[in-house]
Structures are given as C-alpha cells and as structure tokens.
Design a protein around this motif. Sequence first.
Motif, PDB file in Angstrom:
ATOM      1  N   ARG A 277      15.373  43.656 -13.719  1.00 17.93           N
ATOM      2  CA  ARG A 277      14.524  42.711 -12.990  1.00 17.93           C
ATOM      3  C   ARG A 277      14.793  41.270 -13.422  1.00 17.93           C
ATOM      4  N   VAL A 278      14.967  41.070 -14.718  1.00 23.45           N
ATOM      5  CA  VAL A 278      15.265  39.724 -15.220  1.00 23.45           C
ATOM      6  C   VAL A 278      16.574  39.221 -14.626  1.00 23.45           C
TER       7      VAL A 278
ATOM      8  N   ASN B 282      10.442  50.721 -17.748  1.00 22.35           N
ATOM      9  CA  ASN B 282      11.130  50.895 -19.025  1.00 22.35           C
ATOM     10  C   ASN B 282      11.985  49.664 -19.304  1.00 22.35           C
ATOM     11  N   ILE B 283      12.671  49.681 -20.441  1.00 24.99           N
ATOM     12  CA  ILE B 283      13.448  48.515 -20.845  1.00 24.99           C
ATOM     13  C   ILE B 283      14.601  48.253 -19.879  1.00 24.99           C
TER      14      ILE B 283
ATOM     15  N   VAL C  68       6.797  35.807 -12.465  1.00 21.29           N
ATOM     16  CA  VAL C  68       7.848  35.019 -11.816  1.00 21.29           C
ATOM     17  C   VAL C  68       9.218  35.465 -12.328  1.00 21.29           C
ATOM     18  N   VAL C  69       9.324  35.660 -13.633  1.00 20.62           N
ATOM     19  CA  VAL C  69      10.595  36.079 -14.235  1.00 20.62           C
ATOM     20  C   VAL C  69      11.009  37.462 -13.741  1.00 20.62           C
ATOM     21  N   LEU C  70      10.035  38.359 -13.558  1.00 23.30           N
ATOM     22  CA  LEU C  70      10.328  39.736 -13.171  1.00 23.30           C
ATOM     23  C   LEU C  70      10.295  39.958 -11.659  1.00 23.30           C
TER      24      LEU C  70
ATOM     25  N   SER D 217      14.149  34.968 -23.195  1.00 20.39           N
ATOM     26  CA  SER D 217      12.971  34.246 -22.725  1.00 20.39           C
ATOM     27  C   SER D 217      11.941  35.207 -22.127  1.00 20.39           C
ATOM     28  N   ALA D 218      12.398  36.184 -21.348  1.00 25.45           N
ATOM     29  CA  ALA D 218      11.484  37.152 -20.745  1.00 25.45           C
ATOM     30  C   ALA D 218      10.826  38.023 -21.815  1.00 25.45           C
ATOM     31  N   LYS D 219      11.602  38.432 -22.798  1.00 29.30           N
ATOM     32  CA  LYS D 219      11.043  39.249 -23.885  1.00 29.30           C
ATOM     33  C   LYS D 219       9.995  38.461 -24.674  1.00 29.30           C
TER      34      LYS D 219
END
Length: 428
Positions: A45-46, A38-39, A214-216, A138-140
Amino acid sequence: MRFCLFLALLVGYIWGDSEFIDFEIENEVYLSEPQVMNIDEFTQRVEKNSINLAKSRAMAQSLVYEGKAQKAWNTSYIDADIAPVKSPSGGTQIESTIVLMLTPRLPWVTHTLRQSYQNKILRQEKSYELTKRLALISAKRLYLDYLVLKEQHQIYTNRYHNARDQLKISQAQYNAGRISKSQYLFFKSDFLDTKYALKTSHVEMISALSALKVVLGITDDSDIMVNDLAFTYLDFDENALESTLAQNLYLEIVALDVKDYQYSAQVASRSRFDSFEIGGGFTKSETSEGVQFSLQIPIPLTTKYGNQRAMYLALQSGSIREGEILKDSLSVNAKSYLEQLFYKKEAIALAKDNENNKRELSEIAKIGYEAGKTSAFEYLSVKNDHLSAMIATTQAKRDYINTLAMLEETLSSVLNLQPVSLAYNKDN
C-alpha cells in the motif's frame, strides 16, 4: 446517608446552581472496526500510494527509451539535385542526381552510450529503492506513533472517567455539607483540566490516523491495524552498523554518479567523430547515366567537445569528494542515533518505574483522602502526578520511535519490520 446525598443532588439539579456541572452523557467519537492488514500488504500500500515512487518509476522507464533514442542512427535523407550541364554535342542539357544518404552512429560511440545508460538506469533503480525505503520508514513511524497516541488517549479516557466520577461524588458531598466549596472546586478544576487534555489527545490521535490513511490510500472511517507490527526495541551492535553502512544506498547512488560523469566525459570525447554520412544513387542526363557514391566525414575543428569533457571530469571529481564526506557524516550520525536509542531505552524503563511508583502513591493518597487524613489538594496532586508519569512513558516511546526512524533514514534501511514473534526484543 445515601438518601441525603440523593436529595442534595436532586435539589442542585432543580435549582440549576451555576457552581455545579451538568453530567449528561457526552457523545464520544469511536472508530469503526479496524481494517486489518499484514506487513506485506502494508508495504504494498505504501509503494502503491506514494507520489514520489510513481514519478521515480516513470523516470526509470523513460531512461530506457531515452537510451534507445540516443543510440539510434540520425535521420536518413534523400539528396536530389537537378542542374544544367554542358552537352557533348554542344549546348546544355539537364542532369539529375538522386542519392540516398544514411547516417550511422559509429560503434565505439554506441558502445559508450550503452554503458552510460545502463549506469543511468541502475542509478534510477537505486533511487527508486531508496525512495521506497524512505516512504516505508515514514509510514512505519506514523503507524507506531499512532499506536502510542492511542495508548495515550486511553490513559486520558480512563483519567477522564475517574475525574468525572470523583466530581459527582464531591458534588454530592458538597451539597450535603461534608466538604468545603474550595475542596469541591479542586475536583471541578481537575475534571475540566482532564477533559481538555482528553480533547487535545483525541485531536492529535485522529490527525495521526488521517496522515496514516493518506499514506496507505485508505478513504473510509475505519481504524487501522497492522498484524505483527508493534513497538519494539532495536538490537543493533557496531558490527551490524558497519555492515549496513557498507550497503548504504546514498553511497551507492553517489558512486553511480561518479561513473555517470565518467561515461559522459567519454561520450563527449568520442562525439568529435560520432557519425558519418554515406550514400549511393544515380545520375542521369540526356546523353549519359551512371551510379553515384557519396561519403561525408565531419572534421571536428572545435573546442566544444574538449570543454564538455573537462566539465564532466570536474563534476566527477566533486562527486568523489561528496562520497567521501557523505560516508563520514553517515557513520557519525548513525553511531550517534544508535547511542541515543540505547539511552532512550533506559529512559523508558525509568519512566515505567516512576509510573509504577506514582501509581502506588496514588492508591495510598486515595485511601488517606477517603479516611479524611489527606486533603483534596494533596490527593489530586498525587493523582495528576500519576497521570503525568503515564504520559511521560508514552512520550518517551514516541521519542524512541522518532530517533529510530532517523537512524533508519541514515542507514537507508528499514529496521524492526518483522513479526513481533521474531523481533529482536519483545519488551514494550
């Protein structure tokens, strides 16, 4: 007729004609079951896997201890002295003196240092929040871009299967003498172009997925799915823009820089006389002993502190001007990006209309080709135009996502990060 087509395919396979394509089933790469989150988990995680956030968090903690160190007293010490002195009965005697010296910081200096480091810690917290928001933006953007690339890859996959099936039919028709070699080569060229486009699309999609992992902090081969996070249009007016700009973290950080230089100038000014030394002990000799008291007060006959104060005031003046310029530039850029989003939303709508129109043309061209009224070249041109129109729609979406990310970075705010059921606009 079906028997003839089958016989032609069989002969072509046996003789291995170099003009024909071998239609072995290709090993396509499929992603495993998606890792669903979920969000809230996406955000966590970010934050957890950002290198910049880890460093920023450590910096905030270090400022707490640095402030305590700066406010602490200087090191105390013992001053011991042994010297020969005159004796009352004549001659000399040994006199020893031992004094414990304390070096307290003066309260007005400690108070200013406390204010200064409270401001520094607050600035670092704001910097951490800004870094967190930028990482989330950036992740979004990466995730939404990946979704569009998956959509794009599916378009190329469908087009590839259609081109492959069409080439099989045209190969049989060519072997049966129903179409010319040039017509067959048109279909063959179309198939090879589509296959190349599919491979390129697959590489781009996998690259985006790898960057997102990588981001998560995801290391397995699974796909990624974030519930309630999808492509949506932004509903944002001038009033909302102004209120968001008023809470801009860039401007808040610059304002805290101004206060930091102000406190630093005060500390420099009060450091002329920031501590003193006081102590007590005893003196003892062969004929006498007594209590000793010592007080040492610095005399700041130097231009050092005045120049330090002037330096910080100059930096404060520069930061004030920086804030004024930054406020204007952020406002101009934000309004520009918001206007671009409006026009890019219209561009997506036009691209969809064009896509629907090209789809109808493609269906008409297919009927005409099967009836022998449309040439292979014209039919393939219309089909490729339809493919280009579908890809243009996805590219317009990617452009919108990138512009939205630039607006978010300008505003230092994450927008449209909410369940789709509550999104501003459900068009996609």
